[in-house]
Design a protein around this motif. Structure first.
Motif, short mmCIF file in Angstrom:
data_model
loop_
_atom_site.label_atom_id
_atom_site.label_comp_id
_atom_site.label_asym_id
_atom_site.label_seq_id
_atom_site.Cartn_x
_atom_site.Cartn_y
_atom_site.Cartn_z
N HIS A 80 -3.98 -1.43 -7.37
CA HIS A 80 -4.75 -1.38 -6.13
C HIS A 80 -5.97 -2.30 -6.15
O HIS A 80 -6.31 -2.92 -5.14
N HIS A 136 0.81 -1.22 0.00
CA HIS A 136 0.00 0.00 0.00
C HIS A 136 0.85 1.28 0.00
O HIS A 136 0.32 2.36 -0.23
N LYS A 141 -4.43 8.30 -4.38
CA LYS A 141 -4.22 7.17 -3.47
C LYS A 141 -5.16 7.26 -2.28
O LYS A 141 -5.70 6.25 -1.82
N GLU A 193 -11.15 1.34 0.16
CA GLU A 193 -10.72 0.07 0.73
C GLU A 193 -11.07 -0.03 2.21
O GLU A 193 -11.52 -1.09 2.68
N MET A 236 1.02 2.39 -6.46
CA MET A 236 -0.07 1.58 -5.93
C MET A 236 -1.34 1.66 -6.78
O MET A 236 -2.10 0.69 -6.88
N GLN A 237 -1.60 2.83 -7.39
CA GLN A 237 -2.82 2.98 -8.17
C GLN A 237 -2.93 1.94 -9.28
O GLN A 237 -4.02 1.52 -9.64
N LEU A 282 -7.80 4.41 -0.99
CA LEU A 282 -7.70 3.83 0.35
C LEU A 282 -8.96 4.07 1.18
O LEU A 282 -9.32 3.24 2.02
#
Length: 453
Positions: A261, A252, A297, A304, A257-258, A301
């Protein structure tokens, strides 16, 4: 050379000479007397020669001829009702290896993927070799799918699997997609190799996270991992939990990360669904790696976290309510003109029923944090849409405990009044200091004038 007939028994030297003729024919004998295996071996022999697509001496006609022979080879394999004979399997695997296992060209952009996603030219990353590679991958997939595992393992050893894994570094997404399907099929068939294959993939991910942050195939590898985790039995083994904590959670934190993800979030959610008590470890890990200057990001997140809350064990609500609500409130108070989407996404979390339940479990310590964030937005946020969403959230939050909400607002006003008075005192002190300094400067200038006269 031009008058010679090409036969299945042509040696490698003659074959190369043949490839570099001006007008290669690639004719394969198909007389009734030829056996099926001989035809296959002849075609395989022709297809073993590898074109670079960068050598000026390679003509388009030669390349197209090889593509036709590869197409013929896959057609012959598909039409055969029998498994590939071991006499054919060895040269066939050698041909596949010769075509696939090659030095990959340097990336078209040496920067990490995340830095040029928006300006990336899809055409530039498509390998010219794909017209050949696509069919070779089809042949490999069919071979894995139709050949007995015991026979395959003789030829597809650990070294072969490592070479396959290294190809996930390919910049061409079409190759990575085909490779993903092949590698996962091998994993599903080679039961005795699964542990070694997981370790090899883990090493790639760890190297990416803690060393280079440069790898094109992380999304595809995580997609394979998603199906692997989905098949884990409960209770989870300790090695699998360690993979979650040491690999998936740190993934993460990377700049790229994108790109992966969606696959990462799926892997993590599978763990939490299988053992909800792992939710606490995951949430704290994500909060530890929360980005400071990357709004895209943050938006990912937030989503998530919202999904994780739905899978949390309710017994963990009280422990996790404060850290989660604190982070969501910080996101609500994103006032930068480019970050209002973060605030909007964080406000929408309040539509989630499970998040609402969690937020109400620790009302005494959680509510004051939320109320302060809501009231700050209503007073000072520049975005009209954010203020409107905040009004809706205020109605929901105030309804949880109206008396506590009012008390927090009074405390806020008192703190603001004290802070304002402190600012006034500080300002007056500075004014006195500036006045004293100016007087001192005036006196010194008068003394200088007297001395000079």
């Amino acid at each position: 050379m031009g008058s010679q007939k090409i036969s299945p028994q042509t040696n490698q030297k003659t074959l190369q000479d043949f490839f570099f003729q001006e007008k290669p024919l690639f004719l394969i004998p198909s007389s009734p007397s030829s056996s099926g295996n001989e035809e296959l071996l002849s075609t395989i022999s022709y297809c073993t020669f590898v074109f670079t697509f960068t050598d000026p001496s390679e003509s388009p006609a030669q390349r197209d001829s090889k593509r036709l022979q590869l197409s013929r080879l896959i057609a012959m394999l598909k039409s055969s009702k029998k498994q590939v004979h071991e006499k054919v399997l060895d040269p066939l695997i050698s041909m596949i290896s010769a075509n696939l296992f090659r030095p990959l060209p340097p990336p078209t952009n040496p920067s990490p993927i995340s830095e040029f996603l928006d300006e990336e030219d899809p055409i530039s990353i498509f390998s010219p070799l794909w017209s050949h590679l696509q069919i070779v991958y089809e042949i490999l997939f069919r071979l894995v799918n139709t050949t007995e595992t015991k026979t395959l393992k003789i030829y597809m050893n650990h070294s072969f699997l490592l070479n396959l894994l290294s190809l996930f570094q390919s910049e061409d997404p079409r190759e990575r997609e085909s490779l993903k399907n092949v590698y996962h099929k091998i994993y599903s068939k080679f039961v005795s190799e699964r542990s070694a294959m997981r370790k090899s993939m883990t090493d790639v991910l760890l190297n990416y996270v803690f060393e280079t942050e440069k790898h094109y195939g992380i999304a595809e590898l995580l997609e394979i991992w998603g199906t692997i985790v989905n098949g884990f039995s409960v209770p989870l083994k300790e090695e699998h939990k360690l993979f979650l904590m040491r690999v998936l959670i740190p993934l993460h934190k990377t700049k790229g990360m994108q790109v992966y993800h969606r696959q990462l979030a799926y892997c993590v959610s599978q763990f939490v669904q299988k053992e909800p008590m792992l939710g606490g470890v995951v949430v704290r890990g994500i909060l530890r790696y929360w980005p400071v200057t990357n709004c895209q990001k943050e938006i990912l997140l937030i989503g998530e976290l919202e999904d994780l809350v739905e899978n949390l064990d309710p017994d963990q609500y009280r422990k996790l309510a404060l850290p989660i609500c604190t982070q969501i409130t910080k996101c609500i108070n994103s006032w930068n003109s480019q970050w209002f989407q973060v605030a909007e996404r964080a406000l929408y979390v309040w539509n989630n029923e499970q998040f609402y339940k969690m937020a109400t479990t620790g009302t005494g310590e959680v509510l004051p944090v939320i109320v302060e964030g809501v009231e700050k937005n209503l007073k000072w946020h520049w975005s009209k849409s954010v203020r409107q969403l905040t009004e809706s959230v205020k109605v929901v939050v105030e309804d949880i405990d109206p008396d506590l909400y009012a008390k927090v607002v009074i405390n806020m006003e008192a703190k603001e009044s004290v802070a304002h008075q402190e600012d006034m005192k500080r300002q007056k002190r500075w004014e006195r200091i500036e006045l004293a300094a100016s007087k001192n400067q005036f006196v010194n200038s008068q003394r200088y004038m007297c001395v000079s006269h």
